[in-house]
Design a protein around this motif. Structure first.
Motif, PDB file in Angstrom:
ATOM      1  N   PRO A 115      -6.346   9.698  16.264  1.00  0.00           N
ATOM      2  CA  PRO A 115      -5.536   9.260  17.416  1.00  0.00           C
ATOM      3  C   PRO A 115      -6.033   7.922  17.967  1.00  0.00           C
ATOM      4  O   PRO A 115      -7.221   7.589  17.865  1.00  0.00           O
ATOM      5  N   LYS A 116      -5.122   7.166  18.574  1.00  0.00           N
ATOM      6  CA  LYS A 116      -5.498   5.862  19.108  1.00  0.00           C
ATOM      7  C   LYS A 116      -6.474   5.973  20.271  1.00  0.00           C
ATOM      8  O   LYS A 116      -7.275   5.069  20.512  1.00  0.00           O
ATOM      9  N   SER A 117      -6.401   7.092  20.986  1.00  0.00           N
ATOM     10  CA  SER A 117      -7.319   7.283  22.105  1.00  0.00           C
ATOM     11  C   SER A 117      -8.711   7.738  21.660  1.00  0.00           C
ATOM     12  O   SER A 117      -9.627   7.799  22.481  1.00  0.00           O
ATOM     13  N   PHE A 118      -8.872   8.035  20.381  1.00  0.00           N
ATOM     14  CA  PHE A 118     -10.162   8.510  19.878  1.00  0.00           C
ATOM     15  C   PHE A 118     -11.151   7.348  19.887  1.00  0.00           C
ATOM     16  O   PHE A 118     -10.798   6.212  19.517  1.00  0.00           O
ATOM     17  N   PRO A 119     -12.394   7.577  20.307  1.00  0.00           N
ATOM     18  CA  PRO A 119     -13.356   6.460  20.383  1.00  0.00           C
ATOM     19  C   PRO A 119     -13.720   5.866  19.022  1.00  0.00           C
ATOM     20  O   PRO A 119     -14.084   4.694  18.928  1.00  0.00           O
ATOM     21  N   ILE A 120     -13.649   6.655  17.955  1.00  0.00           N
ATOM     22  CA  ILE A 120     -13.966   6.161  16.613  1.00  0.00           C
ATOM     23  C   ILE A 120     -12.679   5.699  15.936  1.00  0.00           C
ATOM     24  O   ILE A 120     -11.685   6.430  15.901  1.00  0.00           O
ATOM     25  N   LYS A 121     -12.697   4.493  15.403  1.00  0.00           N
ATOM     26  CA  LYS A 121     -11.522   3.918  14.772  1.00  0.00           C
ATOM     27  C   LYS A 121     -11.546   4.161  13.263  1.00  0.00           C
ATOM     28  O   LYS A 121     -12.600   4.458  12.692  1.00  0.00           O
ATOM     29  N   PRO A 122     -10.401   4.079  12.598  1.00  0.00           N
ATOM     30  CA  PRO A 122     -10.367   4.235  11.132  1.00  0.00           C
ATOM     31  C   PRO A 122     -11.261   3.206  10.433  1.00  0.00           C
ATOM     32  O   PRO A 122     -11.408   2.070  10.882  1.00  0.00           O
ATOM     33  N   CYS A 123     -11.832   3.631   9.331  1.00  0.00           N
ATOM     34  CA  CYS A 123     -12.796   2.789   8.594  1.00  0.00           C
ATOM     35  C   CYS A 123     -12.238   2.204   7.306  1.00  0.00           C
ATOM     36  O   CYS A 123     -12.828   1.255   6.768  1.00  0.00           O
ATOM     37  N   PHE A 124     -11.158   2.763   6.766  1.00  0.00           N
ATOM     38  CA  PHE A 124     -10.642   2.322   5.472  1.00  0.00           C
ATOM     39  C   PHE A 124      -9.129   2.139   5.570  1.00  0.00           C
ATOM     40  O   PHE A 124      -8.467   2.696   6.450  1.00  0.00           O
ATOM     41  N   TYR A 125      -8.648   1.328   4.626  1.00  0.00           N
ATOM     42  CA  TYR A 125      -7.194   1.187   4.457  1.00  0.00           C
ATOM     43  C   TYR A 125      -6.800   1.862   3.153  1.00  0.00           C
ATOM     44  O   TYR A 125      -7.400   1.614   2.105  1.00  0.00           O
ATOM     45  N   GLN A 126      -5.770   2.702   3.229  1.00  0.00           N
ATOM     46  CA  GLN A 126      -5.338   3.466   2.056  1.00  0.00           C
ATOM     47  C   GLN A 126      -3.833   3.575   2.047  1.00  0.00           C
ATOM     48  O   GLN A 126      -3.227   4.037   3.027  1.00  0.00           O
ATOM     49  N   ASP A 127      -3.237   3.132   0.966  1.00  0.00           N
ATOM     50  CA  ASP A 127      -1.790   3.222   0.793  1.00  0.00           C
ATOM     51  C   ASP A 127      -1.517   3.249  -0.708  1.00  0.00           C
ATOM     52  O   ASP A 127      -1.603   2.231  -1.395  1.00  0.00           O
ATOM     53  N   PHE A 128      -1.184   4.436  -1.220  1.00  0.00           N
ATOM     54  CA  PHE A 128      -0.987   4.577  -2.670  1.00  0.00           C
ATOM     55  C   PHE A 128       0.204   3.767  -3.163  1.00  0.00           C
ATOM     56  O   PHE A 128       0.126   3.112  -4.205  1.00  0.00           O
ATOM     57  N   SER A 129       1.303   3.820  -2.444  1.00  0.00           N
ATOM     58  CA  SER A 129       2.524   3.143  -2.900  1.00  0.00           C
ATOM     59  C   SER A 129       2.389   1.632  -2.878  1.00  0.00           C
ATOM     60  O   SER A 129       3.062   0.930  -3.642  1.00  0.00           O
ATOM     61  N   GLU A 130       1.527   1.091  -2.041  1.00  0.00           N
ATOM     62  CA  GLU A 130       1.401  -0.354  -1.919  1.00  0.00           C
ATOM     63  C   GLU A 130       0.283  -0.921  -2.781  1.00  0.00           C
ATOM     64  O   GLU A 130       0.449  -2.001  -3.379  1.00  0.00           O
ATOM     65  N   GLU A 131      -0.842  -0.224  -2.871  1.00  0.00           N
ATOM     66  CA  GLU A 131      -2.018  -0.790  -3.535  1.00  0.00           C
ATOM     67  C   GLU A 131      -2.227  -0.281  -4.956  1.00  0.00           C
ATOM     68  O   GLU A 131      -2.892  -0.953  -5.751  1.00  0.00           O
ATOM     69  N   ILE A 132      -1.736   0.878  -5.286  1.00  0.00           N
ATOM     70  CA  ILE A 132      -1.985   1.466  -6.599  1.00  0.00           C
ATOM     71  C   ILE A 132      -0.758   1.249  -7.490  1.00  0.00           C
ATOM     72  O   ILE A 132       0.371   1.507  -7.064  1.00  0.00           O
ATOM     73  N   PRO A 133      -0.947   0.772  -8.726  1.00  0.00           N
ATOM     74  CA  PRO A 133       0.194   0.636  -9.644  1.00  0.00           C
ATOM     75  C   PRO A 133       0.876   1.979  -9.877  1.00  0.00           C
ATOM     76  O   PRO A 133       0.240   3.040  -9.808  1.00  0.00           O
ATOM     77  N   PRO A 134       2.172   1.982 -10.139  1.00  0.00           N
ATOM     78  CA  PRO A 134       2.915   3.251 -10.284  1.00  0.00           C
ATOM     79  C   PRO A 134       2.349   4.162 -11.366  1.00  0.00           C
ATOM     80  O   PRO A 134       2.361   5.387 -11.210  1.00  0.00           O
ATOM     81  N   GLU A 135       1.852   3.614 -12.462  1.00  0.00           N
ATOM     82  CA  GLU A 135       1.369   4.467 -13.551  1.00  0.00           C
ATOM     83  C   GLU A 135       0.053   5.162 -13.207  1.00  0.00           C
ATOM     84  O   GLU A 135      -0.339   6.105 -13.901  1.00  0.00           O
ATOM     85  N   TYR A 136      -0.633   4.717 -12.146  1.00  0.00           N
ATOM     86  CA  TYR A 136      -1.903   5.328 -11.758  1.00  0.00           C
ATOM     87  C   TYR A 136      -1.812   6.143 -10.469  1.00  0.00           C
ATOM     88  O   TYR A 136      -2.803   6.767 -10.082  1.00  0.00           O
ATOM     89  N   GLN A 137      -0.678   6.113  -9.810  1.00  0.00           N
ATOM     90  CA  GLN A 137      -0.585   6.753  -8.505  1.00  0.00           C
ATOM     91  C   GLN A 137      -0.779   8.271  -8.586  1.00  0.00           C
ATOM     92  O   GLN A 137      -1.442   8.866  -7.736  1.00  0.00           O
ATOM     93  N   ARG A 138      -0.232   8.900  -9.604  1.00  0.00           N
ATOM     94  CA  ARG A 138      -0.320  10.355  -9.712  1.00  0.00           C
ATOM     95  C   ARG A 138      -1.766  10.809  -9.862  1.00  0.00           C
ATOM     96  O   ARG A 138      -2.228  11.708  -9.144  1.00  0.00           O
ATOM     97  N   VAL A 139      -2.519  10.156 -10.760  1.00  0.00           N
ATOM     98  CA  VAL A 139      -3.912  10.542 -10.976  1.00  0.00           C
ATOM     99  C   VAL A 139      -4.749  10.221  -9.746  1.00  0.00           C
ATOM    100  O   VAL A 139      -5.635  11.001  -9.350  1.00  0.00           O
ATOM    101  N   CYS A 140      -4.482   9.101  -9.116  1.00  0.00           N
ATOM    102  CA  CYS A 140      -5.247   8.730  -7.924  1.00  0.00           C
ATOM    103  C   CYS A 140      -5.000   9.728  -6.790  1.00  0.00           C
ATOM    104  O   CYS A 140      -5.941  10.110  -6.071  1.00  0.00           O
ATOM    105  N   LYS A 141      -3.775  10.155  -6.625  1.00  0.00           N
ATOM    106  CA  LYS A 141      -3.487  11.160  -5.594  1.00  0.00           C
ATOM    107  C   LYS A 141      -4.148  12.492  -5.927  1.00  0.00           C
ATOM    108  O   LYS A 141      -4.645  13.191  -5.033  1.00  0.00           O
ATOM    109  N   MET A 142      -4.178  12.843  -7.208  1.00  0.00           N
ATOM    110  CA  MET A 142      -4.840  14.087  -7.594  1.00  0.00           C
ATOM    111  C   MET A 142      -6.342  14.031  -7.305  1.00  0.00           C
ATOM    112  O   MET A 142      -6.944  15.032  -6.889  1.00  0.00           O
ATOM    113  N   MET A 143      -6.961  12.874  -7.470  1.00  0.00           N
ATOM    114  CA  MET A 143      -8.369  12.728  -7.105  1.00  0.00           C
ATOM    115  C   MET A 143      -8.555  12.890  -5.604  1.00  0.00           C
ATOM    116  O   MET A 143      -9.534  13.501  -5.142  1.00  0.00           O
ATOM    117  N   TYR A 144      -7.629  12.377  -4.846  1.00  0.00           N
ATOM    118  CA  TYR A 144      -7.699  12.525  -3.386  1.00  0.00           C
ATOM    119  C   TYR A 144      -7.533  13.990  -2.980  1.00  0.00           C
ATOM    120  O   TYR A 144      -8.272  14.501  -2.117  1.00  0.00           O
TER     121      TYR A 144
END
Length: 339
Positions: free
Chosen positions: A130-159
Protein backbone atom coordinates in the motif's frame (compact mmCIF):
# COMPACT_ATOMS: atom_id res chain seq x y z
CA UNK A 1 108.57 0.25 -127.88
CA UNK A 2 108.34 3.34 -125.71
CA UNK A 3 105.45 1.88 -123.82
CA UNK A 4 107.40 -1.15 -122.87
CA UNK A 5 110.32 0.99 -121.58
CA UNK A 6 108.14 2.90 -119.05
CA UNK A 7 107.75 1.83 -115.37
CA UNK A 8 104.73 -0.38 -115.12
CA UNK A 9 104.31 0.37 -111.45
CA UNK A 10 104.29 4.14 -111.85
CA UNK A 11 100.89 5.84 -111.42
CA UNK A 12 99.72 7.63 -114.48
CA UNK A 13 99.34 11.36 -114.09
CA UNK A 14 95.76 11.47 -115.24
CA UNK A 15 94.64 8.70 -112.91
CA UNK A 16 95.25 10.60 -109.61
CA UNK A 17 91.82 11.24 -108.13
CA UNK A 18 93.01 14.14 -106.00
CA UNK A 19 94.00 16.03 -109.18
CA UNK A 20 90.36 16.34 -110.04
CA UNK A 21 89.37 20.00 -110.22
CA UNK A 22 86.39 19.59 -107.91
CA UNK A 23 88.59 18.09 -105.20
CA UNK A 24 91.35 20.67 -105.52
CA UNK A 25 88.75 23.45 -105.32
CA UNK A 26 87.47 22.17 -102.00
CA UNK A 27 90.88 21.61 -100.49
CA UNK A 28 92.10 25.04 -101.49
CA UNK A 29 88.98 26.95 -100.31
CA UNK A 30 88.93 29.16 -97.20
CA UNK A 31 86.13 27.08 -95.51
CA UNK A 32 87.18 25.71 -92.18
CA UNK A 33 87.56 21.97 -92.01
CA UNK A 34 85.15 19.85 -90.01
CA UNK A 35 87.56 19.20 -87.17
CA UNK A 36 87.97 22.97 -86.63
CA UNK A 37 84.26 23.78 -86.84
CA UNK A 38 82.60 25.07 -83.64
CA UNK A 39 78.79 24.81 -83.59
CA UNK A 40 78.50 27.44 -80.87
CA UNK A 41 79.53 30.91 -81.88
CA UNK A 42 82.19 32.57 -79.86
CA UNK A 43 80.68 34.88 -77.28
CA UNK A 44 82.22 36.84 -74.50
CA UNK A 45 82.26 34.90 -71.24
CA UNK A 46 82.48 37.94 -69.04
CA UNK A 47 78.68 38.38 -69.05
CA UNK A 48 78.07 34.81 -68.09
CA UNK A 49 79.91 35.28 -64.84
CA UNK A 50 77.58 38.16 -63.96
CA UNK A 51 74.51 35.99 -64.58
CA UNK A 52 75.79 32.93 -62.72
CA UNK A 53 73.31 31.83 -60.03
CA UNK A 54 74.99 30.95 -56.76
CA UNK A 55 74.28 27.54 -55.28
CA UNK A 56 71.23 27.69 -53.13
CA UNK A 57 71.64 26.93 -49.47
CA UNK A 58 69.70 23.79 -48.44
CA UNK A 59 66.98 24.49 -45.86
CA UNK A 60 67.73 21.18 -44.17
CA UNK A 61 70.43 21.08 -41.62
CA UNK A 62 72.56 18.02 -41.15
CA UNK A 63 71.27 15.53 -38.57
CA UNK A 64 72.73 16.10 -35.17
CA UNK A 65 72.40 13.44 -32.46
CA UNK A 66 70.57 14.86 -29.51
CA UNK A 67 71.47 13.80 -26.04
CA UNK A 68 69.09 11.25 -24.39
CA UNK A 69 66.28 12.89 -22.38
CA UNK A 70 64.74 9.72 -20.89
CA UNK A 71 63.10 10.61 -17.56
CA UNK A 72 64.54 9.20 -14.42
CA UNK A 73 62.66 6.55 -12.36
CA UNK A 74 61.85 9.20 -9.76
CA UNK A 75 60.23 11.44 -12.38
CA UNK A 76 58.26 8.51 -13.82
CA UNK A 77 56.98 7.49 -10.39
CA UNK A 78 56.07 11.08 -9.57
CA UNK A 79 54.16 11.47 -12.85
CA UNK A 80 52.31 8.18 -12.28
CA UNK A 81 51.43 9.23 -8.73
CA UNK A 82 50.17 12.61 -9.92
CA UNK A 83 48.03 10.93 -12.60
CA UNK A 84 46.52 8.49 -10.11
CA UNK A 85 45.84 11.24 -7.61
CA UNK A 86 44.11 13.26 -10.32
CA UNK A 87 41.92 10.26 -11.24
CA UNK A 88 41.15 9.62 -7.59
CA UNK A 89 40.12 13.23 -7.11
CA UNK A 90 37.86 12.97 -10.16
CA UNK A 91 36.19 9.83 -8.78
CA UNK A 92 35.76 11.43 -5.38
CA UNK A 93 34.23 14.49 -6.99
CA UNK A 94 31.73 12.36 -8.91
CA UNK A 95 30.90 10.37 -5.77
CA UNK A 96 30.34 13.59 -3.84
CA UNK A 97 28.06 14.84 -6.61
CA UNK A 98 26.01 11.64 -6.48
CA UNK A 99 25.79 11.86 -2.69
CA UNK A 100 24.62 15.44 -2.94
CA UNK A 101 21.88 14.53 -5.42
CA UNK A 102 20.80 11.61 -3.27
CA UNK A 103 20.57 13.86 -0.23
CA UNK A 104 18.49 16.32 -2.20
CA UNK A 105 16.10 13.53 -3.17
CA UNK A 106 15.93 12.32 0.42
CA UNK A 107 15.15 15.82 1.61
CA UNK A 108 12.11 15.81 -0.65
CA UNK A 109 10.82 12.66 1.04
CA UNK A 110 10.76 10.47 -2.06
CA UNK A 111 14.38 9.48 -2.65
CA UNK A 112 13.83 5.83 -3.54
CA UNK A 113 10.97 6.52 -5.91
CA UNK A 114 12.60 9.48 -7.61
CA UNK A 115 15.95 7.72 -7.96
CA UNK A 116 14.35 4.68 -9.54
CA UNK A 117 12.39 6.82 -11.97
CA UNK A 118 15.50 8.80 -12.92
CA UNK A 119 17.72 5.76 -13.46
CA UNK A 120 15.28 3.38 -15.11
CA UNK A 121 12.34 5.54 -16.08
CA UNK A 122 10.08 3.05 -14.26
CA UNK A 123 8.65 3.08 -10.79
CA UNK A 124 9.24 0.02 -8.61
CA UNK A 125 6.09 -2.06 -8.20
CA UNK A 126 7.23 -5.15 -6.26
CA UNK A 127 6.34 -6.13 -3.61
CA UNK A 128 2.89 -4.62 -4.13
CA UNK A 129 2.56 -2.68 -0.89
CA UNK A 130 0.00 0.00 0.00
CA UNK A 131 1.08 3.59 -0.62
CA UNK A 132 0.64 4.40 3.05
CA UNK A 133 3.05 1.61 4.02
CA UNK A 134 6.38 2.97 5.31
CA UNK A 135 8.41 0.50 3.21
CA UNK A 136 8.35 1.15 -0.52
CA UNK A 137 8.65 -1.44 -3.34
CA UNK A 138 12.22 -2.50 -4.11
CA UNK A 139 11.96 -4.03 -7.60
CA UNK A 140 10.25 -3.46 -10.91
CA UNK A 141 8.54 -6.48 -12.43
CA UNK A 142 6.39 -6.70 -15.53
CA UNK A 143 6.36 -9.95 -17.51
CA UNK A 144 4.47 -8.61 -20.52
CA UNK A 145 6.76 -5.61 -20.91
CA UNK A 146 10.23 -6.88 -20.01
CA UNK A 147 10.19 -10.59 -20.83
CA UNK A 148 10.07 -11.81 -24.47
CA UNK A 149 6.86 -13.74 -25.28
CA UNK A 150 8.65 -17.07 -25.75
CA UNK A 151 10.08 -16.89 -22.20
CA UNK A 152 7.12 -15.47 -20.32
CA UNK A 153 5.52 -18.83 -19.48
CA UNK A 154 8.67 -20.32 -17.95
CA UNK A 155 9.50 -17.11 -16.12
CA UNK A 156 6.02 -16.98 -14.58
CA UNK A 157 6.32 -20.62 -13.57
CA UNK A 158 9.56 -19.80 -11.74
CA UNK A 159 7.76 -16.99 -9.95
CA UNK A 160 4.89 -19.30 -8.98
CA UNK A 161 7.41 -21.89 -7.75
CA UNK A 162 8.98 -19.28 -5.48
CA UNK A 163 5.59 -18.34 -4.03
CA UNK A 164 4.67 -22.03 -3.62
CA UNK A 165 7.94 -22.60 -1.78
CA UNK A 166 7.21 -19.69 0.59
CA UNK A 167 3.75 -21.10 1.38
CA UNK A 168 5.28 -24.54 1.99
CA UNK A 169 7.86 -23.09 4.37
CA UNK A 170 5.11 -21.31 6.30
CA UNK A 171 3.06 -24.51 6.59
CA UNK A 172 6.24 -26.30 7.66
CA UNK A 173 6.48 -23.87 10.60
CA UNK A 174 2.87 -24.69 11.58
CA UNK A 175 3.50 -28.44 11.30
CA UNK A 176 6.64 -28.22 13.44
CA UNK A 177 4.71 -26.11 15.95
CA UNK A 178 2.02 -28.76 16.14
CA UNK A 179 4.68 -31.40 16.60
CA UNK A 180 6.32 -29.30 19.32
CA UNK A 181 3.03 -28.96 21.23
CA UNK A 182 2.69 -32.74 21.42
CA UNK A 183 6.34 -33.45 22.21
CA UNK A 184 8.54 -30.72 23.72
CA UNK A 185 11.69 -32.55 22.68
CA UNK A 186 11.07 -31.37 19.11
CA UNK A 187 11.58 -27.69 19.91
CA UNK A 188 14.72 -27.69 17.76
CA UNK A 189 12.61 -28.53 14.69
CA UNK A 190 10.27 -25.65 15.43
CA UNK A 191 13.15 -23.17 15.81
CA UNK A 192 14.87 -24.35 12.65
CA UNK A 193 11.59 -24.19 10.74
CA UNK A 194 11.27 -20.49 11.65
CA UNK A 195 14.89 -19.94 10.59
CA UNK A 196 14.33 -21.65 7.22
CA UNK A 197 11.30 -19.48 6.55
CA UNK A 198 13.15 -16.25 7.38
CA UNK A 199 16.26 -17.31 5.46
CA UNK A 200 15.02 -19.17 2.39
CA UNK A 201 12.03 -16.98 1.45
CA UNK A 202 13.96 -13.76 0.66
CA UNK A 203 17.21 -15.48 -0.37
CA UNK A 204 15.48 -17.67 -2.93
CA UNK A 205 13.88 -14.59 -4.45
CA UNK A 206 17.17 -12.72 -4.71
CA UNK A 207 19.48 -15.63 -5.52
CA UNK A 208 17.63 -17.64 -8.16
CA UNK A 209 14.35 -16.00 -9.14
CA UNK A 210 15.68 -12.50 -9.88
CA UNK A 211 18.73 -13.86 -11.77
CA UNK A 212 16.54 -15.96 -14.07
CA UNK A 213 14.19 -13.01 -14.53
CA UNK A 214 17.16 -10.81 -15.50
CA UNK A 215 18.56 -13.56 -17.73
CA UNK A 216 15.31 -13.77 -19.71
CA UNK A 217 15.01 -9.99 -19.82
CA UNK A 218 18.54 -9.11 -20.96
CA UNK A 219 19.76 -12.45 -22.38
CA UNK A 220 22.66 -12.33 -19.92
CA UNK A 221 25.00 -15.34 -19.93
CA UNK A 222 26.34 -14.46 -16.50
CA UNK A 223 22.81 -14.37 -15.02
CA UNK A 224 22.07 -17.78 -16.55
CA UNK A 225 25.19 -19.34 -15.05
CA UNK A 226 24.55 -17.77 -11.66
CA UNK A 227 20.97 -19.08 -11.73
CA UNK A 228 22.06 -22.62 -12.65
CA UNK A 229 24.57 -22.76 -9.81
CA UNK A 230 22.21 -21.44 -7.12
CA UNK A 231 19.10 -23.25 -8.33
CA UNK A 232 20.91 -26.59 -8.37
CA UNK A 233 21.63 -26.05 -4.66
CA UNK A 234 17.95 -25.19 -4.19
CA UNK A 235 16.93 -28.48 -5.79
CA UNK A 236 19.14 -30.33 -3.32
CA UNK A 237 17.52 -28.41 -0.44
CA UNK A 238 14.04 -29.30 -1.72
CA UNK A 239 14.98 -32.99 -1.74
CA UNK A 240 16.34 -32.81 1.81
CA UNK A 241 13.22 -31.01 2.99
CA UNK A 242 10.94 -33.59 1.40
CA UNK A 243 12.89 -36.45 3.05
CA UNK A 244 12.40 -34.87 6.47
CA UNK A 245 15.49 -35.81 8.46
CA UNK A 246 14.71 -35.58 12.21
CA UNK A 247 16.05 -32.54 14.10
CA UNK A 248 16.58 -30.66 10.80
CA UNK A 249 13.44 -28.53 11.03
CA UNK A 250 11.61 -30.13 8.07
CA UNK A 251 8.26 -31.91 8.13
CA UNK A 252 9.26 -34.49 5.54
CA UNK A 253 8.33 -38.10 5.03
CA UNK A 254 10.52 -39.55 7.80
CA UNK A 255 9.17 -37.18 10.48
CA UNK A 256 5.60 -37.65 9.23
CA UNK A 257 5.69 -41.44 9.41
CA UNK A 258 7.42 -41.24 12.80
CA UNK A 259 4.70 -39.11 14.44
CA UNK A 260 1.65 -40.57 12.71
CA UNK A 261 1.71 -43.60 15.01
CA UNK A 262 1.32 -41.47 18.14
CA UNK A 263 -0.70 -38.51 16.85
CA UNK A 264 -2.64 -38.97 13.64
CA UNK A 265 -3.67 -35.28 13.32
CA UNK A 266 -0.11 -33.98 13.55
CA UNK A 267 1.07 -36.81 11.33
CA UNK A 268 -1.51 -35.88 8.67
CA UNK A 269 -0.38 -32.23 8.72
CA UNK A 270 3.23 -33.28 8.35
CA UNK A 271 2.36 -35.63 5.47
CA UNK A 272 0.69 -32.73 3.66
CA UNK A 273 3.83 -30.61 4.15
CA UNK A 274 5.98 -33.54 2.94
CA UNK A 275 3.83 -33.78 -0.20
CA UNK A 276 4.28 -30.04 -0.82
CA UNK A 277 8.06 -30.31 -0.41
CA UNK A 278 8.05 -33.24 -2.85
CA UNK A 279 6.07 -31.19 -5.38
CA UNK A 280 8.61 -28.36 -5.02
CA UNK A 281 11.46 -30.77 -5.69
CA UNK A 282 9.79 -32.27 -8.78
CA UNK A 283 8.81 -28.88 -10.21
CA UNK A 284 12.28 -27.49 -9.61
CA UNK A 285 13.87 -30.34 -11.59
CA UNK A 286 11.42 -29.86 -14.48
CA UNK A 287 11.90 -26.10 -14.58
CA UNK A 288 15.67 -26.45 -14.39
CA UNK A 289 15.62 -28.61 -17.51
CA UNK A 290 13.27 -26.18 -19.29
CA UNK A 291 15.44 -23.17 -18.50
CA UNK A 292 18.54 -25.06 -19.61
CA UNK A 293 16.96 -25.95 -22.94
CA UNK A 294 16.03 -22.30 -23.52
CA UNK A 295 19.48 -21.20 -22.46
CA UNK A 296 21.06 -23.39 -25.14
CA UNK A 297 18.88 -21.74 -27.80
CA UNK A 298 19.88 -18.21 -26.80
CA UNK A 299 23.51 -18.62 -27.89
CA UNK A 300 24.87 -17.95 -24.41
CA UNK A 301 28.26 -19.38 -23.45
CA UNK A 302 30.72 -19.51 -20.61
CA UNK A 303 33.05 -17.12 -22.48
CA UNK A 304 30.27 -14.54 -22.74
CA UNK A 305 29.54 -14.95 -19.04
CA UNK A 306 33.21 -14.30 -18.21
CA UNK A 307 33.23 -11.23 -20.44
CA UNK A 308 30.05 -9.84 -18.87
CA UNK A 309 31.42 -10.46 -15.40
CA UNK A 310 34.72 -8.72 -16.16
CA UNK A 311 32.96 -5.75 -17.75
CA UNK A 312 30.60 -5.46 -14.80
CA UNK A 313 33.46 -5.58 -12.31
CA UNK A 314 35.72 -3.12 -14.11
CA UNK A 315 32.92 -0.59 -14.61
CA UNK A 316 31.87 -0.75 -10.97
CA UNK A 317 32.46 2.45 -9.00
CA UNK A 318 33.58 0.50 -5.95
CA UNK A 319 36.12 -1.47 -7.97
CA UNK A 320 37.42 1.68 -9.66
CA UNK A 321 37.87 3.45 -6.32
CA UNK A 322 39.63 0.44 -4.80
CA UNK A 323 41.88 0.03 -7.84
CA UNK A 324 42.79 3.72 -7.81
CA UNK A 325 43.64 3.52 -4.11
CA UNK A 326 45.78 0.41 -4.59
CA UNK A 327 47.60 1.90 -7.58
CA UNK A 328 48.21 5.13 -5.67
CA UNK A 329 49.67 3.19 -2.73
CA UNK A 330 51.90 1.19 -5.09
CA UNK A 331 53.14 4.37 -6.81
CA UNK A 332 53.89 5.98 -3.47
CA UNK A 333 55.79 2.89 -2.34
CA UNK A 334 57.84 2.84 -5.54
CA UNK A 335 58.57 6.56 -5.23
CA UNK A 336 59.74 6.18 -1.64
CA UNK A 337 61.86 3.16 -2.57
CA UNK A 338 63.67 5.16 -5.28
CA UNK A 339 64.24 8.01 -2.86
Amino acid sequence: MSDFDSNPFAEPANDNPFNDPSVTQVTNSSIEPVDQYHPFPAQPTAGLAAHTTPASTSPYQPAVLQPSTEPSPQATAAAAQANLLRQQEELERKAAELDRREQELQSRGSSGKMLSVILTGKENNWPPLPKSFPIKPCFYQDFSEEIPPEYQRVCKMMYYLWMFNCVTLFLNVLACLAHFTTDTTYGVDFGLAILWLILFAPCSFLCWYRPVYKAFRTDSSFSFFFFFFVFFCQVVIFIIQSVGIPKWGNSGWINAFTIIGTNKAVGAIMIIVAILFTICAVLSVILLKMVHSMYRRTGASFQKAQQEFSQGVFTSKTFQTAAAGAASSAAQGAFQAHN
